[in-house]
Design an enzyme around this catalytic site. Sequence first.
Site, PDB file in Angstrom:
ATOM      1  N   GLU A 120      39.750  41.726  43.530  1.00  0.00           N
ATOM      2  CA  GLU A 120      39.554  41.764  44.986  1.00  0.00           C
ATOM      3  C   GLU A 120      37.997  41.383  45.146  1.00  0.00           C
ATOM      4  O   GLU A 120      37.350  40.474  45.989  1.00  0.00           O
ATOM      5  CB  GLU A 120      39.930  42.743  45.623  1.00  0.00           C
ATOM      6  CG  GLU A 120      41.529  42.670  45.701  1.00  0.00           C
ATOM      7  CD  GLU A 120      41.894  43.490  46.973  1.00  0.00           C
ATOM      8  OE1 GLU A 120      42.400  42.919  47.612  1.00  0.00           O
ATOM      9  OE2 GLU A 120      41.910  44.863  46.903  1.00  0.00           O
ATOM     10  N   GLU A 140      48.840  45.744  42.394  1.00  0.00           N
ATOM     11  CA  GLU A 140      49.086  46.659  43.451  1.00  0.00           C
ATOM     12  C   GLU A 140      50.672  46.869  43.709  1.00  0.00           C
ATOM     13  O   GLU A 140      51.106  47.918  43.900  1.00  0.00           O
ATOM     14  CB  GLU A 140      48.195  46.506  44.869  1.00  0.00           C
ATOM     15  CG  GLU A 140      46.967  46.932  44.922  1.00  0.00           C
ATOM     16  CD  GLU A 140      46.070  45.717  44.182  1.00  0.00           C
ATOM     17  OE1 GLU A 140      44.716  46.048  44.174  1.00  0.00           O
ATOM     18  OE2 GLU A 140      46.496  44.649  43.714  1.00  0.00           O
TER      19      GLU A 140
END
Length: 266
Positions: A120, A140
């Site tokens: 990210e 995730e």
Amino acid sequence: MAGTEHLTVRREGATLVLTLNRPEAKNALSLPMLVGLYDGWLQADADDTVRSIVLTGAGGAFCAGMDLKALAGRGMAGEHYRDRLKADPDLHWKAMLRHHRPRKPVIAAVEGHCVAGGTEILQGTDIRVAGESATFGLFEVRRALFPIGGSTVRLQRQIPRTHALEMLLTGRPYSAREAAGIGLVGHVVPDGTALARALEIAERINACGPLAVEAVKASVYETAEMTETDGLAAELERGRPVFETADAKEGARAFAEKRPPVYRRA
């Protein structure tokens, strides 16, 4: 020079090198690291002698994502930074380049793990170099979590949507070669040389007119979601003043005189 126990800062000429420095945890994000990162972005932008930024990790890893326990400031690591997070609840998003974009170019030098929050942060950088054994991925969903660092928005704008959705929905790891193949990184180099290559790229940027470099970067991002007509108009507004700078005149003189230019941000 700023920094924290989990984030080191050093200068390489006109480049500020920020190093995620928690190798025992594969540089998982902690509160001291996030505070150091955000301070590093601000330091680079405030110092006109800094023309580029390189972000890398210590100990053969880039970043293994968020350490929720460390972020909460439990225990010795991070306890004394709680006031920073309380004063600015958005600090962690700014550190991860979700809610902050440095005006100087940011080059990522990736070795080893660059997963979850690491991938990210990577999406907030401008140029990306990876060692051959680097691993990328957004894990995730495998843990029933959401990649809330910006990936459901940014990733599909940086790589083809089919690849973005596969990465987001499968949570599988990607090799450096595969990441390069889908456009997530721009260079794959022998292991252990990502930082050296990133510094080479930074030096090329540093040799250019700094006002022009910053204006070009700003134009690319601010026009990304505009129509072509609006984008071209915005580009003119951003670009025309650059031609009136002393640096632009110096660039033309240096070219005519066949010598290296000396830029002064003027």
